[in-house]
Design a protein around this motif. Structure first.
Motif, mmCIF file in Angstrom:
data_model
loop_
_atom_site.group_PDB
_atom_site.id
_atom_site.type_symbol
_atom_site.label_atom_id
_atom_site.label_comp_id
_atom_site.label_asym_id
_atom_site.label_seq_id
_atom_site.Cartn_x
_atom_site.Cartn_y
_atom_site.Cartn_z
ATOM 1 N N MET A 12 5.273 -0.173 19.849
ATOM 2 C CA MET A 12 4.085 -0.998 19.646
ATOM 3 C C MET A 12 4.292 -2.356 20.321
ATOM 4 O O MET A 12 5.396 -2.891 20.339
ATOM 5 N N GLU A 15 2.062 -6.309 20.886
ATOM 6 C CA GLU A 15 0.904 -7.112 20.501
ATOM 7 C C GLU A 15 0.129 -7.631 21.709
ATOM 8 O O GLU A 15 -1.038 -7.998 21.587
ATOM 9 N N GLU A 16 0.736 -7.682 22.873
ATOM 10 C CA GLU A 16 0.056 -8.202 24.055
ATOM 11 C C GLU A 16 -1.079 -7.258 24.459
ATOM 12 O O GLU A 16 -0.918 -6.026 24.433
ATOM 13 N N ASP A 17 -2.236 -7.861 24.850
ATOM 14 C CA ASP A 17 -3.386 -7.053 25.247
ATOM 15 C C ASP A 17 -3.120 -6.261 26.521
ATOM 16 O O ASP A 17 -3.635 -5.154 26.693
#
Length: 463
Positions: free
Chosen positions: A291, A293-295
């Motif tokens: 996973m 978090e960066e788009d």
């Protein structure tokens, strides 16, 4: 130290001991390959220790299959005389064979001959059995023939370590005398010649008479040549076994490090530790989820390593072993896919031919062994069990057709696979069985045979 006189017991002892030691060292490699003690596949010296377990797991022992495919079909069924119509000599030879437990003993000798090239049968007088016959290992026995006299033995040596006394013992067999020697057991790696002394045996005169009048050994030679002794079945294929082990080792290395697909990720910031060093952001495993978090993060993986090349290389090497040793490929590959009976028979044709060839030379040693035990060669011809495997339906159909050509029933029984002892028993039973069968047929067709009766009037008149 003065050299012993030529052809003296000491001269034969030293000469045969040196030849036996040299041959044992040369043939040990084939014994190691049969026992799956192959050399580990080659790797760089620095990599051998970390990957030793993988290297040991890479040894696939095809050498054992090659030998067992041959030895498994070498089985003595009995003896057959060409001159003794009563069969007494056949029965006596078979009884001696059984008394010496040679069903298993001969198989052991055939196995060692296939691995190391030679094995032996020792014949010695025995008060209980008449003659004792024992299989002898090729690292303990060696013989030498007379120059210019093929088949005639000049001398033999038997060597062993006596565990009870920790002595190295040997016996020299000459046609007229038998001599015994002993020496301290040599230390491991000691190359010095043993310091032999005469071996005194309680109740036995040193240098006893050889009551047989011949060197008492039958030699079982595997694939001998005119000027060379027997040779191992594995002589030509140990290098191919090494290739197979190397291929398996390389495949296992690939499985270890490249079979699990490597992951990649872009578009994310790599974390650093307190010292400013990059930290691996993921603990990649089969049961983990990645996973970010960066788009803009994107994940992917490289293709897993293709192992098909290794598998094909190994299969090609196994086919080479099958071709060189005349071993059916399905014995080594373990796969049988839609093979007809004709295809199986064709695949085993080379093995069957090889077995017949090997038996010719083994017979010479076995016949000499039985001759030393008191049976002339014409009284103890070796009968082998058939090496061909056929279904009962095929065999019965062939025998029925042969019977229509007038082939004697004893020959048909032999082709069926019956031993000489079974044939003799069947011969004795067949006449009674045939008579009973014929009597049953007559009774079924014509009824019971009438019995004579006396009329009462006639009986009264006679009184």
């Amino acid at each position: 130290m003065p050299q012993p006189a030529v052809q003296s017991p000491e001269w034969w002892r030293d000469r045969l001991y040196e030849k036996l030691s040299k041959r044992s060292e040369e043939t040990k490699v084939f014994d190691d390959y049969y026992e799956c003690e192959h050399p580990l596949p080659h790797l760089h010296e620095k990599a051998r220790a970390p990957f030793r377990r993988l290297l040991q797991m890479s040894r696939a022992n095809y050498m054992e299959l090659v030998v067992d495919a041959l030895v498994g079909r070498l089985e003595v069924a009995g003896f057959q005389s060409d001159v003794d119509a009563t069969g007494d000599a056949d029965q006596a030879a078979w009884a001696l064979w059984q008394d010496n437990n040679l069903d298993g003993g001969s198989s052991l000798a055939f196995l060692e001959a296939a691995i190391r090239g030679n094995a032996y049968m020792l014949v010695s007088p025995d008060k209980r059995l008449g003659f004792r016959i024992t299989p002898e290992h090729p690292t303990q026995v060696i013989t030498e023939g007379k120059p210019g006299e093929p088949g005639e033995m000049a001398a033999a040596l038997k060597l062993w370590v006596d565990d009870w006394t920790s002595k190295l013992c040997c016996t020299v067999y000459l046609p007229d005398r038998i001599y015994k020697f002993e020496a301290p057991e040599p230390k491991y790696g000691d190359t010095k010649k043993p310091q032999w002394v005469r071996r005194e045996v309680a109740g036995e005169e040193w240098g006893g008479k050889n009551v047989l009048g011949e060197v008492p050994f039958g030699e079982l030679a595997n694939r001998p040549r005119m000027l060379k002794p027997g040779a191992s079945e594995l002589r030509s294929v140990t290098g191919i076994q090494d290739r197979i082990n190397k291929t398996i080792a390389d495949r296992m290395m690939t499985q270890e490090f490249a079979a699990f697909p490597q992951k990649w990720v872009t578009g994310m910031e790599i974390p650093v530790d307190a010292n400013g060093q990059d930290v691996e952001p993921f603990d990649v495993a089969v049961n983990k989820i990645l996973m970010a978090e960066e788009d803009g993060a994107r994940f992917g993986q490289f293709a897993a390593a293709d192992l098909s090349g290794y598998l094909k290389a190994k299969e090609a090497d196994v086919h080479d072993i099958a071709a060189i040793t005349s071993t059916p490929p399905h014995y080594l590959l373990g796969s049988m896919v839609n093979l007809s009976a004709e295809a199986l028979k064709a695949a085993e044709a080379g093995l069957i031919h090889k077995i017949y060839q090997r038996r010719r030379f083994l017979e010479e040693g076995l016949e000499r062994t039985m001759r030393l035990a008191g049976f002339a060669s014409s009284q103890a011809r070796i009968v082998w069990k058939s090496p061909e495997w056929r279904t009962e339906g095929e065999l019965v159909d062939a025998l029925v057709k042969m019977s229509t050509l007038g082939v004697p029933r004893e020959v048909l029984w032999e082709r069926w696979g019956a031993t000489p002892q079974e044939i003799e028993r069947w011969r004795k039973l067949s006449e009674d069985a045939l008579d009973r069968a014929l009597a049953g047929d007559v009774a079924a067709e014509y009824g019971p045979k009438p019995t004579a009766t006396v009329e009462p009037a006639v009986a009264d008149a006679e009184e």
